[in-house]
Motif scaffolding. Structure first.
Motif: not given
Ligand SMILES: Cc1cc2nc3c(=O)[nH]c(=O)nc-3n(C[C@H](O)[C@H](O)[C@H](O)COP(=O)(O)O)c2cc1C
Lengths: 192, 323
Positions: A37, A129, A79, A125-127, A112, A66-67, A82-83, A98, A86, A69-70
């Motif tokens: 992202t 999974r 979340f 950012y990168h994730s 993440v 990205h939300s 998360l923020w 998801n 990162i 797929i929330r």
């Protein structure tokens, strides 16, 4: 940084009103679902596994937050963690459920991380999974249910987030652990 | 692909053009990756969606980039976690194949070794802390006992020193008394010798008087009685004088013996005195007024015990500090 191809600009961002069907989707134990992202969390890259599992075509993903797929079963508190994590240039491991484009849901163990540019600055950012163990999902589900219930009791989004975060911190403190340790204890089957 | 479908496609893409575009774009991605920029990915090139080989190439290229990217992120993060001693964080092996997996496994093993080393260090530190606690207990109780003993010893030594000084004084006084007694005995003996001489002369006179009285017959009878009385008195005086001499002699022997004994007691006590003082110095530190030790103040036992306690305290602090 990948430049978005011209075609994505033409994609009409459909307001998704996907209803969860309750169908659980799985994926291969060696599949890695990857997205990148920008600094605001808008998707700049999604690998083919992501498109397949989320049942969303690549043009419908690129440039979207990205939300997209929330899942309503995810607590805001996670979340926020998360923020917070990162943004302070740390990595985060989290269990996330998801919502796929077709209403199915899938659990992931997300990793993440910030992407650091050549000058040491965060460029996005990168994730990655991976498939979580069913046991880990069973353990984390009731916690998330409690957090979501707590958050739903507040009208204002900011109040909800704070209440959820406080409950999460309290639960973790009661268990004498941290979110990171909890996630890893479930991932490796060790004691938290 | 049927021709009809391709004719309906909007906008139209020349296939060769598409391939050229694919090569140009993805070559740039490969070059970026080769230079270390793992953010770049092969994005879809318009018009290539139906080209199976191109889509397959894109998937493969992105998978390669994703895996390399994941490997770099994971190895950096898991090594950092290990160096921060967050050993629970491992390299997740899912999605890592062959040499990626081998490398990931190596990193995890190294992490496990570090974790074990840390546990060993923790155990050693625990042992060291236990050792420190035991040492502290021992030293503290020894120091306490020494302090208590030294207080008692100090008091005893002080008392002993006082009695010793007193005893020396007594012994000196005793020998003075003895000397005076000897002098007095000498005088008595002199007087007795005079008395004995007088008694002997008297006896002689009495004898002569008796002879003269006998020669005078009846007229001397009264005188004879007196002469006899005088002789008896002289005899008694002589006997008494002898007894006095004998008694004075005995007394003198006793006095000289006791004076000798007192003298040796005094000597012994005098010898003992500095030893007692030394004990006192050892216990209390320098004895006041001892000019020799003033420069470097001697440290008493109690003080040394305190010093030991302090030193060991510092030592223990360092010992515990080390993890
Ligand atoms: C790299 C990255 C990956 C993310 N992945 C997900 C994800 O898989 N699912 C998700 O719901 N949110 C994900 N998020 C978080 C979203 O950006 C967003 O915060 C979240 O969906 C909550 O949305 P909301 O604030 O609109 O409720 C991700 C964020 C980043 C930066």
């Amino acid at each position: 940084m990948p430049s978005l191809p011209a075609t994505t600009g033409a994609v009409v961002p459909v307001a998704r009103t996907v209803r969860p069907t309750g169908v659980e989707r799985s994926f291969g134990p060696d599949d890695v679902i990857v997205t990148k992202t920008d600094l605001k969390g808008r998707i700049t890259y999604a690998n083919d596994v992501f498109c397949r599992v989320s049942a969303i075509a690549e043009p419908d993903l690129l440039g979207r937050p990205h939300s997209v797929i929330r899942h309503p079963g995810m607590p805001k508190a996670v979340f926020q963690l998360l923020w917070d994590t990162i943004r302070s240039r740390q990595e985060l491991f989290a269990y996330v459920v998801n919502l796929a484009g077709d209403g199915a849901h899938y659990w992931v163990l997300a990793h993440v991380t910030p992407s650091i540019g050549p000058d040491g600055e965060v460029v996005g950012y990168h994730s990655n999974r991976r498939l979580p163990s069913p046991r880990a999902v069973r353990e984390i589900e009731p916690l998330y249910r409690d957090l979501v219930a707590e958050e739903r009791g507040h009208a204002r989004s900011s109040d909800a987030a704070r209440a959820g975060r406080e409950l999460l911190q309290q639960v973790l403190a009661d268990r004498g652990t941290t979110y990171d340790r909890l996630v890893w204890s479930l991932a490796t089957g060790a004691a938290a | 692909m049927s021709r009809v479908l391709r004719l309906r496609r909007e906008p139209q893409h020349d296939e060769a053009e598409v391939y050229r575009e694919v090569v140009a774009q993805w070559l740039a991605v490969c070059r970026a990756a080769a230079s270390g920029d793992l953010e770049a990915r092969a994005m879809a090139v318009p018009g290539s969606e139906h080209l199976a080989d191109v889509t397959a190439l894109r998937s493969a290229l992105n998978l390669l980039l994703d895996r390399t990217d994941a490997y770099v992120r994971e190895s950096a993060a898991s090594l950092e976690a290990a160096s921060d001693e967050r050993f629970h964080r491992q390299f997740l092996l899912n999605g890592m194949s062959s040499s990626f997996r081998t490398g990931a496994g190596t990193i995890n093993r190294a992490g496990a070794h570090m974790a074990e080393a840390r546990r060993g260090l923790d155990a050693a530190a625990g042992e060291r802390h236990q050792l420190a606690d035991r040492l502290e207990d021992t030293v503290m109780s020894v120091a306490e006992q020494v302090a208590a003993a030294s207080t008692e010893l100090g008091a005893t030594a002080a008392g002993l020193s006082d009695s010793a000084h007193h005893a020396v004084g007594e012994a000196d006084a005793a020998s003075t008394t003895g000397a005076r007694l000897t002098e007095a005995a000498q005088e008595i003996q002199d007087v007795v010798r005079v008395i004995s001489q007088i008694a002997a002369q008297t006896q002689l006179l009495a004898l002569n008087a008796t002879i003269e009285a006998a020669r005078a017959g009846d007229a001397g009878r009264g005188f004879a009685v007196v002469a006899t009385e005088v002789k008896q008195l002289a005899d008694t005086t002589a006997t008494s004088a002898e007894r006095v001499v004998a008694q004075v002699q005995t007394m003198q022997e006793v006095v000289s013996a006791s004076t000798g004994a007192m003298g040796s007691v005094g000597g012994t006590v005098r010898e003992m005195s500095p030893m007692v003082d030394a004990v006192r110095t050892a216990v209390d530190g320098q004895v006041r007024g001892d000019a020799d030790v003033l420069e470097a103040p001697a440290q008493g036992l109690a003080h040394l015990a305190e010093l030991l306690r302090e030193e060991v305290g510092t030592f223990l602090a360092v010992m515990r500090e080390r993890g």
